[in-house]
Design a protein around this motif. Structure first.
Motif, PDB file in Angstrom:
ATOM      1  N   ASP A   1      10.036   3.485  -3.437  1.00 26.77           N
ATOM      2  CA  ASP A   1       8.727   3.477  -4.080  1.00 26.77           C
ATOM      3  C   ASP A   1       8.809   3.214  -5.583  1.00 26.77           C
TER       4      ASP A   1
ATOM      5  N   SER B   1       7.297   8.764   6.026  1.00 27.23           N
ATOM      6  CA  SER B   1       7.281  10.043   5.323  1.00 27.23           C
ATOM      7  C   SER B   1       8.558  10.846   5.569  1.00 27.23           C
TER       8      SER B   1
ATOM      9  N   ALA C   1       3.459   8.226   2.794  1.00 33.36           N
ATOM     10  CA  ALA C   1       2.980   9.581   3.064  1.00 33.36           C
ATOM     11  C   ALA C   1       2.761   9.836   4.548  1.00 33.36           C
ATOM     12  N   SER C   2       2.927   8.813   5.397  1.00 35.42           N
ATOM     13  CA  SER C   2       2.662   8.935   6.827  1.00 35.42           C
ATOM     14  C   SER C   2       3.917   8.600   7.622  1.00 35.42           C
TER      15      SER C   2
ATOM     16  N   ASP D   1       0.862  -1.176   0.000  1.00 35.40           N
ATOM     17  CA  ASP D   1       0.000   0.000   0.000  1.00 35.40           C
ATOM     18  C   ASP D   1       0.902   1.231   0.000  1.00 35.40           C
ATOM     19  N   ARG D   2       1.026   1.900  -1.142  1.00 37.13           N
ATOM     20  CA  ARG D   2       2.006   2.985  -1.293  1.00 37.13           C
ATOM     21  C   ARG D   2       1.685   4.199  -0.422  1.00 37.13           C
ATOM     22  N   SER D   3       0.488   4.257   0.135  1.00 32.10           N
ATOM     23  CA  SER D   3       0.151   5.388   0.991  1.00 32.10           C
ATOM     24  C   SER D   3       0.994   5.416   2.262  1.00 32.10           C
TER      25      SER D   3
END
Length: 262
Positions: free
Chosen positions: A32, A22, A17-18, A12-14
């Motif tokens: 990525d 991140s 972002a966290s 899950d590439r999200s």
């Protein structure tokens, strides 16, 4: 149960972002991208004249019979498995925190000389715990440290929420296994921390203390920190109830006392 990281294609590439992932945005192409990086792009990021390099771990490398730490100390060779999240994050830690990594390696070598390559001492366990799951926590407010000493997680994270959001309290994830676990967004992350007070250069303070043997002589020195509780690090940190119901927020064990901060 042994943790199994998601494959590169199922990830899950999200997660990038966290926090904590991140914080590694400068390495997005390595983390990525569609394909795994080999050791060449990792070595290209080392500073000129670096005493270490990343080397693909294969049978030919392992046939030298050296302990992993010995190979680094004697040959400057950091064994790195192909297509492996754990070792990729380890390489990124070497790139960002070389002084800390060198200090850990020097201490491991001291212990290997004392214990031999097959036995493990209490300091070696502490050094490994920090290498795998370590964090550097910077605090300014003694009240936050007292809350942490008591495992009063609501006070540490909720009452002092603004201190975390303003950067008056902060966490740097050093352990490469902890970063690997962050690839699974639903995991509640708990790391092993060294804490530095008064806004000093936390990385340098920790590296110097490790090098001279002032810390990491026993695993019990390390403070567990449910880092998912840092405001913004988990989807539920906006709710006060998170800090009293989530299983990562454990009470203090009877008799457990932590050492003073650096």
């Amino acid at each position: 149960m042994r943790y199994v990281a998601p494959t590169r294609h199922s990830l899950d590439r999200s997660v990038f972002a966290s926090p904590p992932l991140s914080a590694w945005g400068e390495y997005t192409s390595l983390l990525d991208g569609d394909t795994w990086p080999d050791t060449a792009p990792l070595n290209a990021l080392l500073p000129p004249g670096s005493a270490v390099r990343f080397v693909t771990q294969d049978k030919a490398l392992l046939d030298d019979g050296l302990h992993y730490e010995e190979r680094i100390a004697r040959k400057g060779a950091i064994a790195t498995r192909a297509e492996n999240w754990h070792d990729l994050f380890n390489a990124l830690i070497w790139l960002r925190y070389p002084s800390l990594k060198r200090a850990l390696n020097a201490r491991q070598m001291d212990e290997i000389a004392r214990m031999g390559p097959r036995e493990r001492s209490r300091p070696q366990c502490a050094l490994t715990h920090f290498d795998e799951a370590g964090m550097i926590v910077s605090l300014r407010d003694p009240e936050m440290l007292r809350a942490w000493d008591a495992h009063d997680w609501s006070t540490l994270f909720w009452t002092h929420r603004e201190a975390w959001l303003r950067g008056e309290a902060s966490v740097e994830v050093f352990g490469h296994a902890l970063l690997e676990h962050a690839l699974t967004p639903e995991k509640l992350l708990v790391g092993k921390a060294l804490v530095v007070m008064d806004g000093r250069d936390a990385r340098a303070v920790c590296a110097e203390a490790i090098h001279r043997g002032a810390v990491l002589n026993d695993p019990q020195e390390l403070r567990p920190l449910p880092v998912s509780g840092v405001p913004g690090w988990h989807a539920d940190t906006g709710e006060a109830s998170f800090y009293t119901t989530a299983p990562c927020f454990q009470p203090l064990r009877a008799g457990r006392i932590y050492p003073p901060p650096l």
